[in-house]
Write a protein that holds these residues in place. Structure first.
Motif, PDB file in Angstrom:
ATOM      1  N   MET A 169     121.510  31.292  43.731  1.00 33.10           N
ATOM      2  CA  MET A 169     121.181  29.902  43.555  1.00 33.10           C
ATOM      3  C   MET A 169     119.672  29.667  43.637  1.00 33.10           C
ATOM      4  O   MET A 169     119.110  28.959  42.814  1.00 33.10           O
ATOM      5  CB  MET A 169     121.915  29.078  44.611  1.00 33.10           C
ATOM      6  N   VAL A 170     119.039  30.254  44.634  1.00 32.96           N
ATOM      7  CA  VAL A 170     117.598  30.088  44.792  1.00 32.96           C
ATOM      8  C   VAL A 170     116.868  30.733  43.617  1.00 32.96           C
ATOM      9  O   VAL A 170     115.885  30.177  43.107  1.00 32.96           O
ATOM     10  CB  VAL A 170     117.134  30.679  46.144  1.00 32.96           C
ATOM     11  N   THR A 171     117.349  31.861  43.158  1.00 30.95           N
ATOM     12  CA  THR A 171     116.694  32.515  42.022  1.00 30.95           C
ATOM     13  C   THR A 171     116.856  31.699  40.745  1.00 30.95           C
ATOM     14  O   THR A 171     115.956  31.684  39.902  1.00 30.95           O
ATOM     15  CB  THR A 171     117.243  33.936  41.806  1.00 30.95           C
ATOM     16  N   ASP A 172     117.988  31.005  40.616  1.00 30.20           N
ATOM     17  CA  ASP A 172     118.175  30.127  39.449  1.00 30.20           C
ATOM     18  C   ASP A 172     117.169  28.990  39.469  1.00 30.20           C
ATOM     19  O   ASP A 172     116.576  28.656  38.431  1.00 30.20           O
ATOM     20  CB  ASP A 172     119.594  29.560  39.416  1.00 30.20           C
ATOM     21  N   ILE A 173     116.985  28.390  40.634  1.00 28.40           N
ATOM     22  CA  ILE A 173     116.008  27.313  40.763  1.00 28.40           C
ATOM     23  C   ILE A 173     114.610  27.840  40.464  1.00 28.40           C
ATOM     24  O   ILE A 173     113.841  27.210  39.735  1.00 28.40           O
ATOM     25  CB  ILE A 173     116.077  26.688  42.172  1.00 28.40           C
ATOM     26  N   TYR A 174     114.284  29.009  41.019  1.00 31.55           N
ATOM     27  CA  TYR A 174     112.972  29.621  40.785  1.00 31.55           C
ATOM     28  C   TYR A 174     112.768  29.881  39.295  1.00 31.55           C
ATOM     29  O   TYR A 174     111.690  29.602  38.757  1.00 31.55           O
ATOM     30  CB  TYR A 174     112.845  30.919  41.579  1.00 31.55           C
ATOM     31  N   GLU A 175     113.773  30.396  38.628  1.00 34.40           N
ATOM     32  CA  GLU A 175     113.640  30.699  37.200  1.00 34.40           C
ATOM     33  C   GLU A 175     113.485  29.430  36.366  1.00 34.40           C
ATOM     34  O   GLU A 175     112.708  29.404  35.414  1.00 34.40           O
ATOM     35  CB  GLU A 175     114.819  31.545  36.724  1.00 34.40           C
ATOM     36  N   LYS A 176     114.196  28.369  36.713  1.00 33.45           N
ATOM     37  CA  LYS A 176     114.055  27.094  35.988  1.00 33.45           C
ATOM     38  C   LYS A 176     112.647  26.522  36.172  1.00 33.45           C
ATOM     39  O   LYS A 176     112.026  26.060  35.216  1.00 33.45           O
ATOM     40  CB  LYS A 176     115.085  26.070  36.475  1.00 33.45           C
ATOM     41  N   ILE A 177     112.148  26.562  37.400  1.00 32.31           N
ATOM     42  CA  ILE A 177     110.794  26.074  37.660  1.00 32.31           C
ATOM     43  C   ILE A 177     109.784  26.939  36.922  1.00 32.31           C
ATOM     44  O   ILE A 177     108.822  26.424  36.328  1.00 32.31           O
ATOM     45  CB  ILE A 177     110.511  26.040  39.177  1.00 32.31           C
ATOM     46  N   ASN A 178     109.980  28.234  36.932  1.00 33.59           N
ATOM     47  CA  ASN A 178     109.077  29.152  36.242  1.00 33.59           C
ATOM     48  C   ASN A 178     109.081  28.885  34.742  1.00 33.59           C
ATOM     49  O   ASN A 178     108.015  28.860  34.108  1.00 33.59           O
ATOM     50  CB  ASN A 178     109.470  30.593  36.547  1.00 33.59           C
ATOM     51  N   GLU A 179     110.253  28.674  34.156  1.00 31.06           N
ATOM     52  CA  GLU A 179     110.338  28.363  32.726  1.00 31.06           C
ATOM     53  C   GLU A 179     109.614  27.046  32.407  1.00 31.06           C
ATOM     54  O   GLU A 179     108.906  26.937  31.412  1.00 31.06           O
ATOM     55  CB  GLU A 179     111.809  28.244  32.287  1.00 31.06           C
ATOM     56  N   TRP A 180     109.813  26.046  33.273  1.00 29.62           N
ATOM     57  CA  TRP A 180     109.153  24.758  33.071  1.00 29.62           C
ATOM     58  C   TRP A 180     107.634  24.904  33.151  1.00 29.62           C
ATOM     59  O   TRP A 180     106.913  24.327  32.343  1.00 29.62           O
ATOM     60  CB  TRP A 180     109.653  23.753  34.099  1.00 29.62           C
ATOM     61  N   MET A 181     107.152  25.670  34.122  1.00 32.68           N
ATOM     62  CA  MET A 181     105.707  25.861  34.275  1.00 32.68           C
ATOM     63  C   MET A 181     105.121  26.619  33.089  1.00 32.68           C
ATOM     64  O   MET A 181     104.040  26.278  32.599  1.00 32.68           O
ATOM     65  CB  MET A 181     105.391  26.607  35.584  1.00 32.68           C
ATOM     66  N   VAL A 182     105.817  27.637  32.599  1.00 36.52           N
ATOM     67  CA  VAL A 182     105.337  28.387  31.433  1.00 36.52           C
ATOM     68  C   VAL A 182     105.263  27.456  30.225  1.00 36.52           C
ATOM     69  O   VAL A 182     104.271  27.467  29.482  1.00 36.52           O
ATOM     70  CB  VAL A 182     106.250  29.609  31.161  1.00 36.52           C
ATOM     71  N   ALA A 183     106.280  26.630  30.021  1.00 37.32           N
ATOM     72  CA  ALA A 183     106.268  25.688  28.898  1.00 37.32           C
ATOM     73  C   ALA A 183     105.155  24.656  29.062  1.00 37.32           C
ATOM     74  O   ALA A 183     104.469  24.309  28.091  1.00 37.32           O
ATOM     75  CB  ALA A 183     107.623  24.982  28.792  1.00 37.32           C
ATOM     76  N   HIS A 184     104.946  24.195  30.280  1.00 40.39           N
ATOM     77  CA  HIS A 184     103.882  23.219  30.543  1.00 40.39           C
ATOM     78  C   HIS A 184     102.505  23.811  30.247  1.00 40.39           C
ATOM     79  O   HIS A 184     101.681  23.175  29.585  1.00 40.39           O
ATOM     80  CB  HIS A 184     103.949  22.738  31.991  1.00 40.39           C
ATOM     81  N   PHE A 185     102.237  25.001  30.738  1.00 39.89           N
ATOM     82  CA  PHE A 185     100.937  25.619  30.507  1.00 39.89           C
ATOM     83  C   PHE A 185     100.738  25.991  29.035  1.00 39.89           C
ATOM     84  O   PHE A 185      99.621  25.931  28.529  1.00 39.89           O
ATOM     85  CB  PHE A 185     100.720  26.822  31.425  1.00 39.89           C
ATOM     86  N   ALA A 186     101.805  26.351  28.351  1.00 39.65           N
ATOM     87  CA  ALA A 186     101.691  26.622  26.916  1.00 39.65           C
ATOM     88  C   ALA A 186     101.328  25.342  26.171  1.00 39.65           C
ATOM     89  O   ALA A 186     100.471  25.350  25.272  1.00 39.65           O
ATOM     90  CB  ALA A 186     103.004  27.195  26.384  1.00 39.65           C
TER      91      ALA A 186
END
Length: 93
Positions: free
Chosen positions: A1-18
């Motif tokens: 569960m925590v890794t899912d949250i981490y991965e969603k946040i990571n995906e959002w941050m990568v999209a934001h910085f792109a």
């Protein structure tokens, strides 16, 4: 569960910085917002905005000035920076 949250946040941050890399001029709006907040703090004499202490270091040019004079100088400098950021944002093509 925590890794899912981490991965969603990571995906959002990568999209934001792109997106930020693809549209760099909007960084000027972010800087303008921060400068506007700082200018508001100076005009309303908020303590955090008016204090010039950076790890107890003093700026030699303003050592002899009163706090009110320093505040006025800061208002002018921050105002110029804000106008410059907004001008660059609207002129950028």
């Amino acid at each position: 569960m925590v890794t899912d949250i981490y991965e969603k946040i990571n995906e959002w941050m990568v999209a934001h910085f792109a997106w930020a890399q693809a549209h760099p001029k909007y960084g000027l709006l972010f800087a303008s917002g921060l400068l506007a907040l700082w200018l508001t703090g100076l005009l309303l004499r908020w303590k955090w905005a008016c204090e010039w202490q950076f790890n107890r270091a003093k700026t030699w040019m303003f050592d002899g000035c009163s706090p009110e004079t320093r505040r006025r100088i800061q208002i002018v400098l921050v105002g110029i920076a804000l106008v410059a950021c907004l001008t660059m944002f609207f002129v950028w093509e």
